[in-house]
Design a protein around this motif. Structure first.
Motif, short mmCIF file in Angstrom:
data_model
loop_
_atom_site.label_atom_id
_atom_site.label_comp_id
_atom_site.label_asym_id
_atom_site.label_seq_id
_atom_site.Cartn_x
_atom_site.Cartn_y
_atom_site.Cartn_z
N ILE A 1 7.12 -15.01 -1.12
CA ILE A 1 6.82 -14.26 0.37
C ILE A 1 7.73 -13.11 0.54
O ILE A 1 7.47 -12.04 0.90
N LEU A 2 9.14 -13.03 0.59
CA LEU A 2 10.02 -12.35 0.44
C LEU A 2 9.79 -11.24 -0.46
O LEU A 2 9.95 -9.96 0.06
N LEU A 3 9.62 -11.57 -1.72
CA LEU A 3 9.40 -10.38 -2.61
C LEU A 3 8.02 -9.53 -2.40
O LEU A 3 8.28 -8.39 -2.58
N LEU A 4 6.98 -9.97 -1.85
CA LEU A 4 5.56 -9.44 -1.52
C LEU A 4 6.04 -8.67 -0.19
O LEU A 4 5.67 -7.46 -0.22
N VAL A 5 6.83 -9.18 0.90
CA VAL A 5 7.22 -8.41 1.86
C VAL A 5 8.02 -7.09 1.64
O VAL A 5 7.81 -6.10 2.07
N THR A 6 8.99 -7.37 0.75
CA THR A 6 9.91 -6.33 0.05
C THR A 6 8.96 -5.15 -0.69
O THR A 6 9.20 -4.17 -0.22
N VAL A 7 8.12 -5.54 -1.39
CA VAL A 7 7.19 -4.70 -2.29
C VAL A 7 6.60 -3.85 -1.19
O VAL A 7 6.15 -2.67 -1.30
N LEU A 8 5.71 -4.42 -0.33
CA LEU A 8 4.88 -3.87 0.70
C LEU A 8 5.54 -2.82 1.57
O LEU A 8 5.24 -1.84 2.02
N SER A 9 6.76 -3.48 1.72
CA SER A 9 7.61 -2.33 2.62
C SER A 9 8.02 -1.20 2.00
O SER A 9 8.10 -0.19 2.53
N VAL A 10 8.33 -1.34 0.79
CA VAL A 10 8.80 -0.06 -0.19
C VAL A 10 7.52 0.64 -0.21
O VAL A 10 7.65 1.95 -0.10
N GLY A 11 6.42 0.10 -0.33
CA GLY A 11 5.32 1.21 -0.43
C GLY A 11 4.94 1.60 0.78
O GLY A 11 4.43 2.73 0.82
N ARG A 12 4.98 1.04 1.78
CA ARG A 12 4.79 1.56 3.24
C ARG A 12 5.77 2.80 3.44
O ARG A 12 5.56 3.89 3.94
N GLY A 13 7.10 2.47 3.11
CA GLY A 13 8.11 3.53 3.16
C GLY A 13 7.76 4.85 2.40
O GLY A 13 7.82 6.05 2.64
N GLU A 14 7.24 4.73 1.12
CA GLU A 14 7.06 5.76 0.14
C GLU A 14 5.90 6.68 0.90
O GLU A 14 5.85 7.77 0.98
N SER A 15 4.88 5.79 1.39
CA SER A 15 3.64 6.34 1.92
C SER A 15 4.15 7.22 3.09
O SER A 15 3.66 8.42 3.65
N SER A 16 5.01 6.56 4.20
CA SER A 16 5.52 7.15 5.42
C SER A 16 6.15 8.58 5.09
O SER A 16 6.33 9.53 5.78
N ASN A 17 7.24 8.39 3.79
CA ASN A 17 7.72 9.56 3.54
C ASN A 17 7.08 10.79 3.00
O ASN A 17 7.30 12.02 3.28
N TYR A 18 6.01 10.48 2.43
CA TYR A 18 4.90 11.43 1.93
C TYR A 18 4.56 12.23 3.18
O TYR A 18 4.48 13.47 3.24
N VAL A 19 4.04 11.56 4.35
CA VAL A 19 3.51 12.12 5.55
C VAL A 19 4.62 12.92 5.99
O VAL A 19 4.54 14.24 6.37
N LYS A 20 5.93 12.43 6.32
CA LYS A 20 6.90 13.13 6.73
C LYS A 20 7.21 14.24 5.94
O LYS A 20 7.76 15.39 6.68
#
Length: 202
Positions: A41-60
């Motif tokens: 679960i921790l691994l999945l949360v970390t991977v998803l968080s990184v994915g959201r972070g990169e997506s958010s950075n692209y918009v920024k």
């Protein structure tokens, strides 16, 4: 004493004594399963968080690029309207910095966007600077262009700096960090000059 009764008693005692071992093994297995599930679960949360972070950075990054492009247009148009020679020199320097930044952001923007350095239409429209352009045009008509330019451009540069700081903190890309550091440093020089104009006019 009946021998059969004694034998029964020993068997019964043996069963009782082995029962806790079985229970202990069960508890260990449950513990291992819980730890394993928690790790997944921790691994999945970390991977998803990184994915959201990169997506958010692209918009920024798109937002940053759109703001830089717009401010480049505004400062280019300002050359013909600024009265003060010192302010005009500062504006020319700013316009050059923005032109460089507009070119240099294409590479990190393309990397973040999976190979395309493109700003989405809605972001481009949102940060097209129409309100800023109108404010400066009104100031020109009222004969207070330079003072208004200093105030408005100072605010725009502070906004750019804050956005770059947010992106800087959320990225691991070395090249992007270098771009942000260089751009922010160049714009800080202009901000300091604009502050001096503000101080001298107050």
């Amino acid at each position: 004493m009946n021998p059969q009764q004694e034998e029964y008693s020993i068997d019964y005692l043996n069963q009782i004594s082995t029962a806790p071992k079985k229970q202990l093994i069960d508890k260990k297995m449950i513990f291992i399963i819980i730890v394993a599930v928690s790790a997944v679960i921790l691994l999945l949360v970390t991977v998803l968080s990184v994915g959201r972070g990169e997506s958010s950075n692209y918009v920024k990054l798109q937002t940053l690029s759109a703001r830089i492009n717009t401010l480049g247009i505004v400062t280019n148009d300002a050359k013909k309207n600024i009265k003060g020679s010192a302010l005009n020199t500062t504006n020319t320097s700013l316009n050059l910095f923005l032109t460089d930044a507009s070119r240099d952001i294409e590479n990190p923007l393309a990397k973040a966007g999976g190979g395309k350095a493109k700003i989405e239409k809605n972001i481009e429209t949102k940060y097209n600077g129409e309100e800023l352009k109108q404010t400066l045009e009104d100031a020109r008509l009222n004969g207070v262009y330079d003072r208004t330019y200093i105030r408005e451009i100072s605010y725009e540069l502070e906004t750019l700096s804050a956005l770059m700081s947010t992106i800087y903190k959320s990225t691991n890309s070395k090249s992007l960090k270098e771009f942000l550091e260089t751009t922010d440093s160049n714009l800080l020089t202009i901000r300091n000059q604009l502050d001096e104009f503000n101080d001298s006019s107050s």
